[in-house]
Design a protein around this motif. Structure first.
Motif, PDB file in Angstrom:
ATOM      1  N   LEU A  48      26.308 -41.190  14.253  1.00  0.00           N
ATOM      2  CA  LEU A  48      25.105 -41.873  14.734  1.00  0.00           C
ATOM      3  C   LEU A  48      23.939 -41.826  13.751  1.00  0.00           C
ATOM      4  N   VAL A  49      24.140 -41.173  12.620  1.00  0.00           N
ATOM      5  CA  VAL A  49      23.060 -41.038  11.646  1.00  0.00           C
ATOM      6  C   VAL A  49      22.866 -42.364  10.914  1.00  0.00           C
ATOM      7  N   GLN A  50      21.596 -42.750  10.757  1.00  0.00           N
ATOM      8  CA  GLN A  50      21.307 -44.011  10.065  1.00  0.00           C
ATOM      9  C   GLN A  50      21.578 -43.874   8.581  1.00  0.00           C
ATOM     10  N   GLU A  51      21.707 -45.011   7.936  1.00  0.00           N
ATOM     11  CA  GLU A  51      22.011 -44.999   6.503  1.00  0.00           C
ATOM     12  C   GLU A  51      20.854 -44.403   5.716  1.00  0.00           C
ATOM     13  N   GLU A  52      21.228 -43.600   4.739  1.00  0.00           N
ATOM     14  CA  GLU A  52      20.224 -43.012   3.855  1.00  0.00           C
ATOM     15  C   GLU A  52      20.014 -43.882   2.628  1.00  0.00           C
ATOM     16  N   GLU A  53      21.053 -44.612   2.262  1.00  0.00           N
ATOM     17  CA  GLU A  53      20.950 -45.589   1.184  1.00  0.00           C
ATOM     18  C   GLU A  53      21.657 -46.846   1.675  1.00  0.00           C
ATOM     19  N   PRO A  54      21.275 -48.008   1.197  1.00  0.00           N
ATOM     20  CA  PRO A  54      21.862 -49.246   1.705  1.00  0.00           C
ATOM     21  C   PRO A  54      23.393 -49.244   1.675  1.00  0.00           C
ATOM     22  N   GLY A  55      23.981 -49.567   2.819  1.00  0.00           N
ATOM     23  CA  GLY A  55      25.426 -49.691   2.919  1.00  0.00           C
ATOM     24  C   GLY A  55      26.178 -48.387   3.141  1.00  0.00           C
ATOM     25  N   VAL A  56      25.476 -47.259   3.171  1.00  0.00           N
ATOM     26  CA  VAL A  56      26.140 -45.977   3.383  1.00  0.00           C
ATOM     27  C   VAL A  56      25.715 -45.438   4.748  1.00  0.00           C
ATOM     28  N   LEU A  57      26.503 -45.782   5.753  1.00  0.00           N
ATOM     29  CA  LEU A  57      26.202 -45.368   7.115  1.00  0.00           C
ATOM     30  C   LEU A  57      26.637 -43.922   7.341  1.00  0.00           C
ATOM     31  N   GLY A  58      26.064 -43.286   8.352  1.00  0.00           N
ATOM     32  CA  GLY A  58      26.359 -41.891   8.633  1.00  0.00           C
ATOM     33  C   GLY A  58      27.828 -41.607   8.868  1.00  0.00           C
ATOM     34  N   TRP A  59      28.542 -42.551   9.484  1.00  0.00           N
ATOM     35  CA  TRP A  59      29.954 -42.290   9.772  1.00  0.00           C
ATOM     36  C   TRP A  59      30.791 -42.207   8.489  1.00  0.00           C
ATOM     37  N   HIS A  60      30.262 -42.706   7.392  1.00  0.00           N
ATOM     38  CA  HIS A  60      30.958 -42.567   6.107  1.00  0.00           C
ATOM     39  C   HIS A  60      31.098 -41.093   5.725  1.00  0.00           C
ATOM     40  N   ASP A  61      30.233 -40.247   6.277  1.00  0.00           N
ATOM     41  CA  ASP A  61      30.256 -38.812   5.986  1.00  0.00           C
ATOM     42  C   ASP A  61      31.020 -38.003   7.026  1.00  0.00           C
TER      43      ASP A  61
END
Length: 145
Positions: A48-61
């Motif tokens: 549910l974490v918003q992206e910290e950089e464009p195109g990198v959403l929290g679920w990527h982590d």
């Protein structure tokens, strides 16, 4: 309607496949007119974490998928197989009015400021376990993922 009157899912594990499948279950239950709550806590909150950089959403982590692949790689594989992607499932949950809750204790445990670091495109309610349990429908099913 046969079966449970609603579905409440505690999404605790941070592995991509587990969180993805929790979204599958939630969207399917909501599509069959059951009230659904997803209660994100632990490492799963990263979904549910918003992206910290464009195109990198929290679920990527999120943690690696069950096959060891990174979440983005597994998501691409699902898309190539004609399966719903993480974003498609999350959007379906929002469109089907699934209640999405973020555990206050879990947010603090991950060092996330309450509500500030969460995705603005997903209506997220913050609360604790007591709130989650009180909101769970009587006669509903409860799952821990």
């Amino acid at each position: 309607m046969s079966g449970p009157e609603g579905l409440s899912i505690v999404v605790f594990a941070g592995g991509y496949d587990r969180v993805h499948y929790a979204l599958v279950m939630a969207s399917a239950a909501a599509a069959t007119n059951r009230p659904v709550t997803l209660f994100f806590t632990g490492r799963a909150l990263r979904a549910l974490v918003q992206e910290e950089e464009p195109g990198v959403l929290g679920w990527h982590d999120l943690d690696a998928a069950d096959d060891g692949s990174r979440p983005v790689e597994r998501d691409r594989f699902f898309a190539a197989q004609g399966l719903a992607t993480f974003e498609e499932l999350l959007e379906a949950c929002v469109a089907l009015n699934v209640t999405v809750m973020a555990c206050e204790m879990g947010l603090r445990a991950l060092g996330l400021p309450q509500g500030k670091a969460l995705r603005p495109d997903v209506p997220v309610k913050t609360g604790g376990v007591v709130t989650f349990l009180n909101d769970a429908p009587k006669g509903g099913a409860m799952l821990f993922v």
